[in-house]
Write a protein that holds these residues in place. Structure first.
Motif, PDB file in Angstrom:
ATOM      1  N   ILE A  43      -3.688 -12.455  -5.972  1.00  0.00           N
ATOM      2  CA  ILE A  43      -3.497 -11.465  -4.908  1.00  0.00           C
ATOM      3  C   ILE A  43      -3.389 -12.156  -3.557  1.00  0.00           C
ATOM      4  N   LEU A  44      -4.237 -13.142  -3.317  1.00  0.00           N
ATOM      5  CA  LEU A  44      -4.192 -13.873  -2.052  1.00  0.00           C
ATOM      6  C   LEU A  44      -2.865 -14.590  -1.875  1.00  0.00           C
ATOM      7  N   GLY A  46       0.155 -13.626   0.857  1.00  0.00           N
ATOM      8  CA  GLY A  46       0.514 -14.624   1.855  1.00  0.00           C
ATOM      9  C   GLY A  46       1.982 -14.956   1.898  1.00  0.00           C
ATOM     10  N   THR A  47       2.750 -14.453   0.926  1.00  0.00           N
ATOM     11  CA  THR A  47       4.194 -14.722   0.880  1.00  0.00           C
ATOM     12  C   THR A  47       5.009 -13.470   1.193  1.00  0.00           C
ATOM     13  N   GLY A  48       4.423 -12.570   1.963  1.00  0.00           N
ATOM     14  CA  GLY A  48       5.128 -11.322   2.286  1.00  0.00           C
ATOM     15  C   GLY A  48       4.483 -10.161   1.580  1.00  0.00           C
ATOM     16  N   GLY A  49       4.163 -10.370   0.312  1.00  0.00           N
ATOM     17  CA  GLY A  49       3.361  -9.408  -0.426  1.00  0.00           C
ATOM     18  C   GLY A  49       4.026  -8.078  -0.695  1.00  0.00           C
ATOM     19  N   LEU A  50       3.224  -7.199  -1.258  1.00  0.00           N
ATOM     20  CA  LEU A  50       3.652  -5.844  -1.538  1.00  0.00           C
ATOM     21  C   LEU A  50       3.451  -4.983  -0.300  1.00  0.00           C
ATOM     22  N   GLU A  51       4.042  -3.827  -0.290  1.00  0.00           N
ATOM     23  CA  GLU A  51       3.892  -2.890   0.822  1.00  0.00           C
ATOM     24  C   GLU A  51       2.456  -2.371   0.854  1.00  0.00           C
ATOM     25  N   PRO A  52       1.691  -2.647   1.897  1.00  0.00           N
ATOM     26  CA  PRO A  52       0.284  -2.235   1.914  1.00  0.00           C
ATOM     27  C   PRO A  52       0.079  -0.741   1.719  1.00  0.00           C
ATOM     28  N   GLY A  53       1.011   0.056   2.237  1.00  0.00           N
ATOM     29  CA  GLY A  53       0.865   1.504   2.118  1.00  0.00           C
ATOM     30  C   GLY A  53       1.064   2.034   0.725  1.00  0.00           C
ATOM     31  N   ARG A  54       1.551   1.194  -0.190  1.00  0.00           N
ATOM     32  CA  ARG A  54       1.741   1.625  -1.581  1.00  0.00           C
ATOM     33  C   ARG A  54       1.020   0.692  -2.548  1.00  0.00           C
ATOM     34  N   THR A  55       0.006   0.014  -2.055  1.00  0.00           N
ATOM     35  CA  THR A  55      -0.739  -0.930  -2.883  1.00  0.00           C
ATOM     36  C   THR A  55      -2.219  -0.596  -2.855  1.00  0.00           C
ATOM     37  N   ILE A  56      -2.790  -0.470  -4.032  1.00  0.00           N
ATOM     38  CA  ILE A  56      -4.214  -0.201  -4.203  1.00  0.00           C
ATOM     39  C   ILE A  56      -4.791  -1.372  -4.998  1.00  0.00           C
ATOM     40  N   VAL A  57      -5.973  -1.806  -4.653  1.00  0.00           N
ATOM     41  CA  VAL A  57      -6.639  -2.856  -5.412  1.00  0.00           C
ATOM     42  C   VAL A  57      -7.892  -2.267  -6.045  1.00  0.00           C
TER      43      VAL A  57
END
Length: 291
Positions: free
Chosen positions: A56-57, A61-72
């Motif tokens: 996940i880290l 750190g490489t752009g990642g998934l859209e935070p507004g559509r990502t749940i952990v």
């Protein structure tokens, strides 16, 4: 201290779990669903928890998934893994978490700074669902059938015909009522029989009719079925629109429409249909027909 966006949780209707130790699947899962749940708990073997957090880290750190559509989904409060999960999450842009085995309102204080979907999947979680839902950083409740039955010492959440046992149905309703009473979203449990898409469809339609805002999936093939259940047909949308137009024209609290008595609750059903269809109401933020 972290801050969180208090905007109500609206992701859905199809949420897709993805093991957090399988980063090659992250983007595909996000693309195929309305929101992806990166799972640090049950989907990851104890020996692979560190690998999952590192994935996940690295991905964030490489752009990642859209935070507004990502749940952990994090491990339960009180476990060493939970503290390590939070240390990792603080270094990412992800601020919506699913708390596994949520059992008390007090546990939510450990997640200040995050929007929390509390997963009520033990006897304690179900009994305390209302108190959990009332916490300000909780944006939604989900229930879990199999972990619940395991916590009770049971063997299966379902009868031989595929329907839920009484205790599971009670728990499902309890979580739905607790969430909605607190003005939060409710998420229906996963359907574990992956090949049985007809059964998933029936259960998803029931979730819609009952008031669940979303349903969780464990396989990409389930997403289209859940979305299909939540999307009203054109005929149903037309009927809802005609009913609300008739209510506006009638200008009274109770009236007849196509031989049926119509009052406030029926109008709210029609409004919910149009919201699911993506319609936008004219004039004010309040849908037509509200008193």
């Amino acid at each position: 201290m972290l801050s969180y966006d208090a905007t109500p949780f609206t992701m859905g209707p199809a949420l897709l779990f993805c093991p957090a130790d399988r980063p090659e699947r992250f983007s595909k899962a996000a693309d195929r669903s309305d929101a992806v749940i990166l799972d640090l708990e049950d989907a990851v073997a104890p020996a692979d928890k560190l690998k999952a957090r590192e994935a996940i880290l690295e991905q964030s750190g490489t752009g990642g998934l859209e935070p507004g559509r990502t749940i952990v989904r994090v491990n339960p409060v009180g476990t060493p893994e939970f503290e390590l999960d939070l240390e990792a999450l603080a270094k990412t842009p992800y601020r919506t978490v699913m708390l596994a085995k949520a059992e008390s309102a007090e546990q939510l204080k450990a997640l200040y700074g995050y929007q929390v979907i509390a997963l009520c999947e033990t006897a304690g979680g179900i009994v305390n669902a209302s108190a959990i839902a009332a916490e300000p950083n909780v944006v939604g409740l989900m229930w879990g059938a199999e972990d619940l039955l395991a916590s009770l010492g049971g063997l299966s959440s379902r009868n031989d015909d595929g329907g839920y046992r009484a205790v599971a149905l009670h728990s499902r309703s309890a979580v739905l009522l607790a969430a909605k009473a607190a003005g939060k979203e409710a998420i229906d449990s996963v359907y574990v029989n992956i090949p049985d898409l007809d059964g998933l469809s029936a259960e998803s339609h029931d979730a819609v009719a009952s008031g669940f805002g979303a349903k969780a999936c464990i396989h990409p093939n389930q997403v289209a079925v859940v979305r299909g259940a939540y999307a009203p047909t054109p005929e149903v949308v037309t009927q809802a629109s005609e009913l609300l137009d008739a209510a506006e024209a009638a200008g009274t609290g109770v009236f007849q429409f196509k031989g049926k008595m119509i009052d406030g609750p029926i109008l709210k059903h029609a409004q919910a249909t149009l919201r699911r269809a993506g319609h936008r109401f004219q004039g004010t933020d309040t849908p037509r027909g509200d008193s």
